[in-house]
Design a protein around this motif. Sequence first.
Motif, PDB file in Angstrom:
ATOM      1  N   GLU A  94       0.814  -1.319  -0.078  1.00 31.46           N
ATOM      2  CA  GLU A  94       0.110   0.003   0.039  1.00 31.46           C
ATOM      3  C   GLU A  94       1.051   1.367   0.031  1.00 31.46           C
ATOM      4  N   VAL A  95       0.202   2.430  -0.197  1.00 27.51           N
ATOM      5  CA  VAL A  95       1.221   3.571  -0.106  1.00 27.51           C
ATOM      6  C   VAL A  95       0.514   4.626   0.931  1.00 27.51           C
ATOM      7  N   PRO A  96       1.085   4.922   2.036  1.00 30.68           N
ATOM      8  CA  PRO A  96       2.376   4.403   2.344  1.00 30.68           C
ATOM      9  C   PRO A  96       2.228   2.955   2.746  1.00 30.68           C
ATOM     10  N   PRO A  97       3.293   2.231   2.775  1.00 28.18           N
ATOM     11  CA  PRO A  97       3.271   0.630   3.278  1.00 28.18           C
ATOM     12  C   PRO A  97       2.851   0.540   4.469  1.00 28.18           C
ATOM     13  N   ARG A  98       2.140  -0.626   4.785  1.00 24.09           N
ATOM     14  CA  ARG A  98       1.682  -0.831   6.073  1.00 24.09           C
ATOM     15  C   ARG A  98       2.553  -2.069   6.550  1.00 24.09           C
ATOM     16  N   VAL A  99       3.023  -1.951   7.790  1.00 23.18           N
ATOM     17  CA  VAL A  99       4.151  -3.056   8.280  1.00 23.18           C
ATOM     18  C   VAL A  99       3.346  -3.167   9.448  1.00 23.18           C
ATOM     19  N   GLU A 100       3.237  -4.589   9.728  1.00 25.33           N
ATOM     20  CA  GLU A 100       2.628  -5.274  10.933  1.00 25.33           C
ATOM     21  C   GLU A 100       3.753  -6.277  11.410  1.00 25.33           C
ATOM     22  N   TYR A 101       3.807  -6.413  12.953  1.00 28.52           N
ATOM     23  CA  TYR A 101       4.714  -7.391  13.550  1.00 28.52           C
ATOM     24  C   TYR A 101       3.875  -8.471  14.224  1.00 28.52           C
ATOM     25  N   LEU A 102       4.269  -9.492  14.331  1.00 27.17           N
ATOM     26  CA  LEU A 102       3.823 -10.773  14.836  1.00 27.17           C
ATOM     27  C   LEU A 102       4.471 -11.763  15.359  1.00 27.17           C
TER      28      LEU A 102
END
Length: 126
Positions: A89-97
């Motif tokens: 996506e713009v801006p990039p979506r970053v998730e941590y798991l």
Amino acid sequence: MADAVGQGYVEFRNGNRPNRADLPSCPVQVCAQLMGTKWKILILRDLLEGTKRFGELRKSVTGISQKVLTGNLRELEDAGLVARRVYPEVPPRVEYLLTETGESIRPVIESMRLWGESYLASSLRD
């Protein structure tokens, strides 16, 4: 890099996990080395609740700087405890798991929580 086709994200994990020869022979020392800073323990604690974005982690881990959070997340990723998902996506979506290995730390952190509750209840005087 593992591509999660059809799930709308790319999941990154560092495939260069520590070699057995590079780890201490004492299992307690291994655990302490992998999750040994207060920041790592708190990050793992918060990820046990579920997937979080960087900003959510920064707010929930009170007092941590952006630089220190980034470094600790990278180290946890290098150890195979945390995975990072990047959505195109713009801006990039970053998730941590947590990875499966990271999830296996749940009983350790739960024991720490229970011990802390017990200590607070019985050892400290107002």
